[in-house]
Design an enzyme around this catalytic site. Structure first.
Site, short mmCIF file in Angstrom:
data_model
loop_
_atom_site.label_atom_id
_atom_site.label_comp_id
_atom_site.label_asym_id
_atom_site.label_seq_id
_atom_site.Cartn_x
_atom_site.Cartn_y
_atom_site.Cartn_z
N LYS A 29 36.33 39.31 44.00
CA LYS A 29 36.48 40.18 45.17
C LYS A 29 36.57 39.35 46.46
O LYS A 29 36.27 38.15 46.45
CB LYS A 29 35.29 41.16 45.21
CG LYS A 29 35.24 42.10 43.99
CD LYS A 29 34.07 43.06 44.08
CE LYS A 29 34.04 44.01 42.89
NZ LYS A 29 32.94 45.00 42.98
N TYR A 69 40.00 52.42 41.57
CA TYR A 69 38.64 52.99 41.55
C TYR A 69 38.66 54.53 41.52
O TYR A 69 37.71 55.16 41.96
CB TYR A 69 37.86 52.51 42.77
CG TYR A 69 37.34 51.09 42.65
CD1 TYR A 69 36.51 50.71 41.59
CD2 TYR A 69 37.64 50.13 43.62
CE1 TYR A 69 36.01 49.41 41.49
CE2 TYR A 69 37.14 48.83 43.53
CZ TYR A 69 36.32 48.48 42.46
OH TYR A 69 35.82 47.21 42.37
N ASN A 132 29.25 42.50 45.56
CA ASN A 132 28.83 41.92 44.28
C ASN A 132 29.87 40.99 43.64
O ASN A 132 29.88 40.77 42.43
CB ASN A 132 28.34 43.01 43.31
CG ASN A 132 29.41 44.00 42.93
OD1 ASN A 132 30.55 43.89 43.39
ND2 ASN A 132 29.07 44.97 42.10
N HIS A 135 34.75 41.87 39.84
CA HIS A 135 35.01 43.08 39.05
C HIS A 135 35.38 42.67 37.63
O HIS A 135 36.06 41.66 37.43
CB HIS A 135 36.18 43.88 39.64
CG HIS A 135 36.70 44.92 38.68
ND1 HIS A 135 36.11 46.16 38.56
CD2 HIS A 135 37.71 44.88 37.77
CE1 HIS A 135 36.75 46.83 37.61
NE2 HIS A 135 37.72 46.08 37.11
N GLU A 146 43.91 48.99 33.81
CA GLU A 146 43.82 48.14 35.00
C GLU A 146 44.84 47.00 34.96
O GLU A 146 45.44 46.66 35.98
CB GLU A 146 42.39 47.59 35.14
CG GLU A 146 41.40 48.70 35.50
CD GLU A 146 39.93 48.29 35.41
OE1 GLU A 146 39.65 47.08 35.16
OE2 GLU A 146 39.07 49.16 35.57
P1 DAT Z 1 30.97 47.84 38.04
O1 DAT Z 1 31.70 47.06 39.12
O2 DAT Z 1 29.75 47.09 37.57
O3 DAT Z 1 31.87 48.27 36.91
P2 DAT Z 1 31.06 50.60 39.01
O4 DAT Z 1 32.36 50.71 38.29
O5 DAT Z 1 30.01 51.64 38.75
O6 DAT Z 1 30.38 49.17 38.72
O7 DAT Z 1 31.31 50.56 40.55
C1 DAT Z 1 32.41 49.84 41.09
C2 DAT Z 1 31.96 49.12 42.33
O8 DAT Z 1 31.55 50.07 43.30
C3 DAT Z 1 30.76 48.20 42.13
O9 DAT Z 1 31.11 46.93 41.62
C4 DAT Z 1 30.23 48.11 43.53
C5 DAT Z 1 30.50 49.50 44.09
N1 DAT Z 1 29.31 50.34 43.96
C6 DAT Z 1 28.81 50.90 42.84
N2 DAT Z 1 27.70 51.60 43.09
C7 DAT Z 1 27.49 51.48 44.43
C8 DAT Z 1 26.51 51.96 45.32
N3 DAT Z 1 25.50 52.73 44.90
N4 DAT Z 1 26.61 51.62 46.63
C9 DAT Z 1 27.62 50.86 47.07
N5 DAT Z 1 28.60 50.37 46.28
C10 DAT Z 1 28.53 50.67 44.98
MG MG Z 2 33.43 49.64 36.86
#
Ligand code: DAT
Ligand code: MG
Length: 169
Positions: A29, A69, A132, A135, A146
Site C-alpha cells: 500500500k 473494496y 497496515n 493487501h 482481484e
Molecule cells: P484485510 O486487508 O486484512 O483483508 P479487510 O478486507 O477486512 O482486511 O479490510 C480491508 C482494509 O480496510 C484493511 O486492510 C484496512 C481497512 N480496514 C478494515 N477494517 C478497518 C477499520 N475498522 N477501520 C479502518 N480501516 C479498516
Molecule cells: Mg480483505
C-alpha cells in the site's frame, strides 16, 4: 506452456486454479512504499519460495479501488480507505505457489496490526489498521477476481523456475 494455457483459461472463465499454479494478488500500500518497505516485503515472499509473476508500481484510481473494496462499501471507513489507497503509488503484484493465498495471508498477519504476531509483516512494520502497509487476497476466488481487476493477462509472465525441484518434491 502449461502455465500460459492456465493463465488464458483462468482469464476466460474466471477459473480458480489451485496446486502449485495457485495465484494471489498482493499490494504494498502507499504507506508501505513511502516507508521504503518494498524490498523487505518482496524479500519475504521470495525467500519463502513463492514465484513473482507480475509486478507494477502505479497510482491506482479511486474507481479501481472502489471496485477492489466493493464488499466494504457500506463500512464507515470505506471512503477514507479509498482516499488513502489512491493517495500515492502502490506496488501491485501477483505471486504464485502451493497454497499461496493461505500462506501469504498468514505472512501478512491480522487486519489490525495490534492483533498481528511479531514476525508477520503487519506485526513487524505497522501499528494502526488504517495504515497496515499491505493487501493480500483472502481466498482463491477473490484472488481470481482481484488479479483480473488489476492486471491484463499479458502483464503476467510465465517463467521456468530453476529452483522448482528444490521447493516442490
Ligand atoms: P484485510 O486487508 O486484512 O483483508 P479487510 O478486507 O477486512 O482486511 O479490510 C480491508 C482494509 O480496510 C484493511 O486492510 C484496512 C481497512 N480496514 C478494515 N477494517 C478497518 C477499520 N475498522 N477501520 C479502518 N480501516 C479498516
Ligand atoms: Mg480483505
Amino acid at each position: 506452456m502449461i502455465c500460459v494455457a492456465l493463465t488464458v483459461f483462468a482469464y476466460m472463465f474466471q477459473a480458480v486454479i489451485t496446486g502449485i499454479h495457485e495465484r494471489t494478488f498482493i499490494a504494498i500500500k502507499p504507506d508501505g512504499v513511502q516507508r521504503r518497505l518494498v524490498g523487505e516485503i518482496i524479500r519475504r515472499f521470495e525467500r519463502k519460495g513463492f514465484k513473482l509473476v507480475g509486478m507494477k508500481l502505479m497510482q491506482a484510481s479511486e474507481k479501481l479501488l472502489r471496485d477492489h473494496y466493493i464488499e466494504l462499501k457500506d463500512r464507515p471507513f470505506y471512503n477514507g480507505l479509498v482516499k488513502y489507497m489512491s493517495s500515492g503509488p502502490l506496488v501491485a503484484m501477483v505471486w504464485q505457489g502451493l497454497d499461496v493465498v493461505k500462506v501469504t495471508r498468514a505472512m501478512l498477519g491480522e487486519t489490525n496490526p495490534a492483533d498481528s504476531a511479531p514476525g508477520t509483516i503487519r506485526g513487524d512494520f505497522c501499528v494502526e489498521v488504517g495504515r497496515n502497509v499491505i493487501h493480500g487476497s483472502d481466498s482463491v476466488e477473490s484472488a481470481t477476481r482481484e488479479i483480473s481487476l488489476w492486471f491484463h493477462p499479458e502483464e503476467l509472465t510465465c517463467w521456468n523456475d530453476c529452483a522448482d525441484n528444490w521447493i516442490y518434491e
